[in-house]
Design an enzyme around this catalytic site. Structure first.
Site, PDB file in Angstrom:
ATOM      1  N   ASP A  11      -3.614   9.937   2.632  1.00  0.00           N
ATOM      2  CA  ASP A  11      -3.961   9.094   1.490  1.00  0.00           C
ATOM      3  C   ASP A  11      -4.681   9.948   0.456  1.00  0.00           C
ATOM      4  OD1 ASP A  11      -4.172   6.429   0.181  1.00  0.00           O
ATOM      5  OD2 ASP A  11      -6.311   6.817   0.379  1.00  0.00           O
ATOM      6  N   SER A  12      -4.674   9.476  -0.774  1.00  0.00           N
ATOM      7  CA  SER A  12      -5.393  10.191  -1.828  1.00  0.00           C
ATOM      8  C   SER A  12      -6.900  10.143  -1.613  1.00  0.00           C
ATOM      9  CB  SER A  12      -5.050   9.593  -3.195  1.00  0.00           C
ATOM     10  OG  SER A  12      -5.427   8.226  -3.249  1.00  0.00           O
ATOM     11  N   CYS A  74      -0.473   5.486   1.245  1.00  0.00           N
ATOM     12  CA  CYS A  74      -0.923   5.438  -0.144  1.00  0.00           C
ATOM     13  C   CYS A  74       0.230   4.920  -0.976  1.00  0.00           C
ATOM     14  CB  CYS A  74      -1.342   6.838  -0.612  1.00  0.00           C
ATOM     15  SG  CYS A  74      -1.728   6.971  -2.373  1.00  0.00           S
ATOM     16  N   ASN A  75       0.025   3.812  -1.667  1.00  0.00           N
ATOM     17  CA  ASN A  75       1.104   3.232  -2.448  1.00  0.00           C
ATOM     18  C   ASN A  75       1.511   4.108  -3.618  1.00  0.00           C
ATOM     19  OD1 ASN A  75       1.875   0.241  -1.638  1.00  0.00           O
ATOM     20  ND2 ASN A  75      -0.281   0.518  -1.201  1.00  0.00           N
ATOM     21  N   GLU A 159     -14.480   2.700  -3.959  1.00  0.00           N
ATOM     22  CA  GLU A 159     -14.849   4.035  -3.489  1.00  0.00           C
ATOM     23  C   GLU A 159     -16.313   4.363  -3.767  1.00  0.00           C
ATOM     24  OE1 GLU A 159     -12.194   7.245  -4.025  1.00  0.00           O
ATOM     25  OE2 GLU A 159     -10.802   6.281  -2.636  1.00  0.00           O
ATOM     26  N   CYS A 193      -2.182  -1.832  -2.711  1.00  0.00           N
ATOM     27  CA  CYS A 193      -3.045  -0.649  -2.675  1.00  0.00           C
ATOM     28  C   CYS A 193      -3.857  -0.764  -1.398  1.00  0.00           C
ATOM     29  CB  CYS A 193      -3.961  -0.583  -3.891  1.00  0.00           C
ATOM     30  SG  CYS A 193      -5.180   0.765  -3.812  1.00  0.00           S
ATOM     31  N   THR A 194      -3.939   0.305  -0.653  1.00  0.00           N
ATOM     32  CA  THR A 194      -4.568   0.225   0.665  1.00  0.00           C
ATOM     33  C   THR A 194      -6.087   0.091   0.593  1.00  0.00           C
ATOM     34  OG1 THR A 194      -4.471   2.654   0.796  1.00  0.00           O
ATOM     35  CG2 THR A 194      -2.703   1.397   1.856  1.00  0.00           C
ATOM     36  N   HIS A 195      -6.659   0.229  -0.608  1.00  0.00           N
ATOM     37  CA  HIS A 195      -8.080  -0.065  -0.777  1.00  0.00           C
ATOM     38  C   HIS A 195      -8.361  -1.568  -0.802  1.00  0.00           C
ATOM     39  CE1 HIS A 195      -8.123   4.091  -2.198  1.00  0.00           C
ATOM     40  NE2 HIS A 195      -9.442   4.071  -2.259  1.00  0.00           N
TER      41      HIS A 195
END
Length: 276
Positions: A11-12, A74-75, A159, A193-195
């Site tokens: 992932d980023s 990560c999308n 984040e 979005c995985t967040h």
């Protein structure tokens, strides 16, 4: 046969840990290596070429660590880099390696969640602008209406651990209201979005009762389990010692502190030096 290899998860930054958590819960026996490119995140506003270059560098690093299979959790990376890696890089340089994303598995099942045949997709600017979700979803469900909304401030809020405070409520409501204003028929929101799973309680508070909020972790985990069943040539290479290793291109102490928010475990990572 070398059976000490790992599944790579990329992932980023931190968001892919929500997917990794579901994968590890579904498939606990395997060895995993997680790589977060925190030094260069977020990816959402970068160009296609930049995201491709960054993603490929991290994927090749995971290959070098003994990962014959890498999941782009990560999308943005899945939208902007996966196709080129699969079609142009793997056949030439890594014919025995595989890279999978999160968009296709989600597109394959999203139609089963909606009763109105209208879904909302909330993601980063990069994911939304790529049109990857409407394209993939219409391959499987041509009858669905797909309405998109970019949420550029959600990842920075999460984040920086600001999503838990009341100040984030305004931006959650702002983007959600903007999505719902585009179509009154929406009854399902895909968190692309995985967040975003960390925002589910706040999103649920501002949508009508009975709305479905779909996160990707369990979907991707189920898809990976199916993939390994169908591809014994990959599965047979994987070590099964339940080992989980974490790496970041950013500051290890910062990563370890913030990663626990996403993964619900204490994490000790090591730093990877990438070209910045």
């Amino acid at each position: 046969m070398n059976t000490t290899k790992s599944i790579g998860v990329f992932d980023s930054g931190y968001g892919g840990l929500t997917v990794f958590k579901s994968i590890a819960a579904k498939l606990p026996d395997y060895n995993y290596i997680y790589m977060g490119d925190n030094a260069r995140s977020p990816y959402g506003d970068h160009s296609f070429e930049t995201v491709y270059q960054y993603t490929l560098e991290c994927v090749e690093w995971l290959f070098a660590q003994g990962c014959p299979l890498v999941i782009l959790a990560c999308n943005t990376a899945s939208a902007k880099a996966l196709r080129n890696i699969q079609q142009k890089v793997l056949p030439v340089k890594y014919p025995d390696y595989r890279v999978l994303g999160v968009i296709r598995p989600t597109a394959e099942v999203i139609g089963s969640f909606t009763e109105s045949n209208t879904i909302g997709v909330m993601g980063t600017r990069g994911t939304v602008n790529s049109e990857s979700y409407p394209i993939e979803i219409h391959h499987f469900y041509p009858e669905l209406e797909v309405v998109q909304q970019s949420c550029p401030l959600w990842v920075p809020l999460i984040e920086n651990n600001e999503h838990i405070h009341e100040g984030a409520d305004y931006f959650v409501k702002k983007y959600t209201d903007e999505l719902l204003a585009k179509s009154p028929a929406i009854d399902t929101i895909l968190l692309a979005c995985t967040h975003y799973p960390l925002l589910i309680p706040k999103i649920a508070a501002v949508v009508p009762e009975g709305f479905k909020l779909v996160a990707q972790g369990d979907i991707v985990a189920d898809s990976l389990a199916d993939y390994l069943t169908r591809h014994p040539e990959i599965e047979s290479q994987l070590g099964k010692a339940s080992e989980k290793k974490f790496y970041t291109s950013g500051d290890e102490q910062v990563f370890d502190k913030n990663a626990s928010i996403f993964f619900d475990e204490k994490i000790v990572s090591a730093r990877v030096n990438l070209k910045i």
